[in-house]
Design an enzyme around this catalytic site. Structure first.
Site, PDB file in Angstrom:
ATOM      1  N   ARG A  57       0.917  -1.275   0.239  1.00 60.48           N
ATOM      2  CA  ARG A  57      -0.232  -0.169   0.212  1.00 60.48           C
ATOM      3  C   ARG A  57       0.564   1.179   0.094  1.00 60.48           C
ATOM      4  NH1 ARG A  57       1.505   2.585   4.671  1.00 60.48           N
ATOM      5  NH2 ARG A  57       0.851   1.135   6.655  1.00 60.48           N
ATOM      6  N   ASP A  60       3.192   5.304   5.171  1.00 59.38           N
ATOM      7  CA  ASP A  60       4.398   4.849   5.658  1.00 59.38           C
ATOM      8  C   ASP A  60       3.927   3.899   7.428  1.00 59.38           C
ATOM      9  OD1 ASP A  60       6.939   5.605   7.659  1.00 59.38           O
ATOM     10  OD2 ASP A  60       6.680   7.575   6.630  1.00 59.38           O
ATOM     11  N   VAL A  61       4.772   4.251   7.819  1.00 57.87           N
ATOM     12  CA  VAL A  61       4.597   2.537   9.200  1.00 57.87           C
ATOM     13  C   VAL A  61       3.468   2.711   9.567  1.00 57.87           C
ATOM     14  CG1 VAL A  61       5.904   4.161  10.567  1.00 57.87           C
ATOM     15  CG2 VAL A  61       5.667   1.089  10.828  1.00 57.87           C
ATOM     16  N   THR A  62       2.473   2.435  10.291  1.00 57.45           N
ATOM     17  CA  THR A  62       0.931   2.341  10.818  1.00 57.45           C
ATOM     18  C   THR A  62       1.249   1.163  11.922  1.00 57.45           C
ATOM     19  OG1 THR A  62      -0.340   2.862   8.441  1.00 57.45           O
ATOM     20  CG2 THR A  62      -1.235   2.342  10.297  1.00 57.45           C
ATOM     21  N   ALA A 137      -6.757   5.768   9.572  1.00 54.78           N
ATOM     22  CA  ALA A 137      -5.404   6.064   8.990  1.00 54.78           C
ATOM     23  C   ALA A 137      -6.047   5.214   7.654  1.00 54.78           C
ATOM     24  CB  ALA A 137      -4.402   5.589   8.941  1.00 54.78           C
ATOM     25  N   ILE A 138      -5.599   6.166   6.367  1.00 51.17           N
ATOM     26  CA  ILE A 138      -5.968   5.216   5.518  1.00 51.17           C
ATOM     27  C   ILE A 138      -4.841   4.851   4.328  1.00 51.17           C
ATOM     28  CG2 ILE A 138      -7.797   5.614   3.143  1.00 51.17           C
ATOM     29  CD1 ILE A 138      -9.581   7.549   4.300  1.00 51.17           C
ATOM     30  N   ALA A 152      -8.108   2.150   8.899  1.00 52.57           N
ATOM     31  CA  ALA A 152      -7.522   1.387  10.349  1.00 52.57           C
ATOM     32  C   ALA A 152      -8.531   2.935  11.200  1.00 52.57           C
ATOM     33  CB  ALA A 152      -6.620   1.304  10.169  1.00 52.57           C
ATOM     34  N   CYS A 168       2.385   6.825  10.389  1.00 55.59           N
ATOM     35  CA  CYS A 168       2.602   7.398   8.878  1.00 55.59           C
ATOM     36  C   CYS A 168       3.481   9.115   9.085  1.00 55.59           C
ATOM     37  CB  CYS A 168       0.915   8.618   9.103  1.00 55.59           C
ATOM     38  SG  CYS A 168      -0.380   7.161   9.452  1.00 55.59           S
TER      39      CYS A 168
END
Length: 239
Positions: A57, A60-62, A137-138, A152, A168
């Protein structure tokens, strides 16, 4: 499961599908992720039982974990979708629709939510010295016109878990949750069941789709199999 459903959607053997689920603690690194945005050491994450996965996706980091509703829309952007101006709906327009679903869901719980220009996701409404908090977050992926990954929404998430990362890659705003933002008493109790129902209902409204509840992957991929017929129901707040 996502890969199997994406392949089925590309083949035209299933309709647009929304997966709604709850992950165990996991960190996901998008295509544009920076490893330094994971703040916790490998030893700390291992002790907490947190896995790290690199995925395709954007973003960044999620963090995903208990109390967070994760949605993976498997949608053919070439289909009959609201706002489509050409042969397919653009990925940015698709994200805007997802944001609308989540903004309406937050409002169902009495939480005012908004977009922020230049920052994907759904945020609380700030004012004065109160900064906006990130409720959802998307991050999506599109392959041959079909989407995967998604959103999420923090429902009852333990917000301390976000201390393991720079969510993110954003350093000047903090994550929050429906549970953290609702009035007391809440307009609607911020439970995972209520969040699933509201997201499903709003997804159907925004994307102009009838929502059908399917309890298993087999029921979705093989709807004519009588062994699975009892697992398929139709109602407006389906998963």
């Amino acid at each position: 499961m996502q890969h199997e459903l994406v392949a089925a959607r590309k083949a035209g053997s299933i309709a647009d599908t929304l997966l709604l689920l709850e992950h165990p603690p996991v960190l996901t690194l998008g295509r544009n992720a920076h490893r330094e945005n994971i703040l916790a050491s490998d030893e700390v994450l291992k002790a907490k039982g947190v896995e790290i996965h690199e995925i395709n996706r954007g973003g960044d980091v999620t963090y995903h974990g208990p109390g967070q509703l994760v949605g993976y829309p498997i949608v053919d952007l070439r289909g009959d979708l609201p706002g489509k101006k050409g042969p397919h709906l653009g990925p940015v327009d698709f994200v805007r629709l997802l944001e609308e679903v989540l903004i309406r869901t937050c409002r169902n719980f009495g939480v005012q939510a908004q977009r922020i220009k230049g920052r994907t996701g759904v945020w609380t409404v700030g004012g004065g010295s109160v900064l906006e908090g990130k409720l959802a977050a998307i991050g999506v992926h599109v392959s041959q016109g079909v989407t995967s990954h998604g959103f999420a929404l923090n429902v009852t998430t333990d917000l301390r878990d976000f201390q393991w990362i720079v969510p993110c890659g954003i350093t000047d705003r903090m994550p929050t949750s429906l549970e953290n933002e609702v009035d007391d008493p809440p307009l609607l109790a911020p439970t995972m069941e209520n969040a699933r129902n509201m997201v499903s209902r709003n997804f159907g409204t925004v994307f102009e789709r009838q929502m059908l509840a399917v309890e298993s992957l087999e029921s979705l991929l093989h709807p004519g199999d009588t062994r699975h017929e009892s697992a398929i129901t139709a109602h407006s707040s389906a998963q």
